[in-house]
Design a protein around this motif. Sequence first.
Motif, short mmCIF file in Angstrom:
data_model
loop_
_atom_site.label_atom_id
_atom_site.label_comp_id
_atom_site.label_asym_id
_atom_site.label_seq_id
_atom_site.Cartn_x
_atom_site.Cartn_y
_atom_site.Cartn_z
N MET A 160 0.86 -1.18 0.00
CA MET A 160 0.00 0.00 0.00
C MET A 160 0.90 1.24 0.00
N THR A 162 1.75 5.15 -0.75
CA THR A 162 0.94 6.37 -0.67
C THR A 162 1.42 7.33 -1.75
N GLY A 197 -6.87 1.29 -7.51
CA GLY A 197 -7.99 0.61 -6.88
C GLY A 197 -7.81 0.57 -5.37
N THR A 198 -8.16 -0.58 -4.81
CA THR A 198 -8.02 -0.82 -3.37
C THR A 198 -7.04 -1.97 -3.18
N PHE A 199 -6.88 -2.40 -1.95
CA PHE A 199 -5.99 -3.52 -1.63
C PHE A 199 -6.26 -4.73 -2.53
N GLU A 200 -7.54 -5.16 -2.57
CA GLU A 200 -7.87 -6.37 -3.34
C GLU A 200 -7.93 -6.11 -4.83
N LYS A 201 -8.31 -4.90 -5.22
CA LYS A 201 -8.41 -4.59 -6.65
C LYS A 201 -7.02 -4.63 -7.30
N THR A 260 -8.05 5.22 -8.19
CA THR A 260 -7.82 4.88 -6.78
C THR A 260 -8.26 6.03 -5.88
N HIS A 261 -8.01 5.90 -4.59
CA HIS A 261 -8.42 6.86 -3.57
C HIS A 261 -7.39 8.00 -3.46
N GLY A 264 -4.26 7.03 -1.53
CA GLY A 264 -3.53 5.79 -1.75
C GLY A 264 -2.96 5.59 -3.13
N PRO A 266 -2.07 1.80 -4.22
CA PRO A 266 -1.72 0.39 -4.03
C PRO A 266 -1.00 -0.18 -5.25
#
Lengths: 283, 177
Positions: A160, A162, A197-201, A260-261, A264, A266
């Motif tokens: 992850m 940043t 995306g996110t952790f899983e994406k 993504t956010h 973040g 990732p």
Amino acid sequence: MNVREISAAAITGAVKQAFMDLNYHIGSDILSALQTAQQTETSPVAQNVLSQLLENHRIASEEEIPICQDTGMAVLFIQYGEQVVIRDGHFEEAVQEGVRQAYTDGYLRKSVVDDPVFDRVNTKDNTPALLYTDIVPGDKITILAGCKGFGSENMSAVKMLTPSAGLEGVRQFILDTVHYAGPNPCPPIVVGVGIGGTFEKAALLAKKATLRPINTHHTDERYAALEDELLTAINTMGYGPAGLGGQTTALGVNIETSPTHIAGMPVAVNICCHAARHKTITI
Amino acid sequence: MNIKKITLPLTDDVISDLHAGDSVLLTGTVITGRDAAHKRLYELLEKGEELPVNLQGEVIYYVGPAPAKPGHAVGPAGPTSSYRMDKYTPALLDRGLKGMIGKGARSEAVIESMKKNGVVYFAAIGGAAALISRSIKKAEVLAYEDLGTEAIYRFTVEDFPAIVAIDAYGHSALAKG
């Protein structure tokens, strides 16, 4: 809206055939990359390893036996057309049955255990397969099927990062992961990278990236350039075919990206061995 | 390229003449074993119980073969990653194992134990499973049949292709990167 009926048996049959085919016949993208590497490698050991791999793929294809004994855990990325209705059964069960039949009738190794920590008892038919399904417009089902060995899967990583890590952080994490893997994941490898995306994406994108032909590029030319740059950098590491030294540590680097956010960035790196097995079917 | 033809079982003389980077063809018999079988052997040793196979002088191949098609002795059978066996390996080398066949790197503890016990580690080509299976002429289960592909087999091999990855002097042919 018109509805199209597809029988569960047709799904099962198509999935079965796909997993048998992809385990016996390596893709032309990998074959031609191995042939090119064999011509450019200068060390006799590296040339010898690449010759053996090419001979291996010829034998597997001719005799219809698996390229590698590790026929993996079955993974399917599915685009399910919303006009499709399954007749005489259920979609997921039909897919699982196809995988079951491929691994049983196709002489593929059963490598799945039921519980990860306590029991670890083999399910004896390589199910469950892992399904990632998107519902899309249309009346067709498109399946990207893949199986990869766990020797390379174990060398994969998610971080992850940043935003302040920037491009340099992304580059460094990918190279560090490949470096840490060293001779273990059956080089020459295919490096699948998922960013965003996110952790899983990110992890899913990385897996999907390993299933993309290596003679293709990211559609954004900045990422395409990064793919080329990373491939060059990895091939100066010196691990070479089978980790016995040489200029061919990787055959390809494929990057997939996603929004993504704000906080973040990732990055997931899914390492695949040279037996990068995948097949796309449309039903 | 010069290729050494080796007849198994390995003798100390043969082992002392093997050097990192040598290409070899192995003929004779090897036993197989991977994660689950190693765990069981190790737990027996910890409890001070007898092993179901005699390791003295043996070469172990880290492999879980695919099923054999009719008419084949064994299915595709390439090496699996050796480092997963590292935790268990020194104890097995102390019990007389003289050779290992796998792929990839080994831990410092394993290399030290190899030097102490005069053991050689061969690399087979990861992913060349169909090709390698042609040199395996016979496969019979020795122990742990319930483990399926992870059972301990005895393979009869003829001209099994491998490379000395780490020799008994601790020298390695694996690229450091």
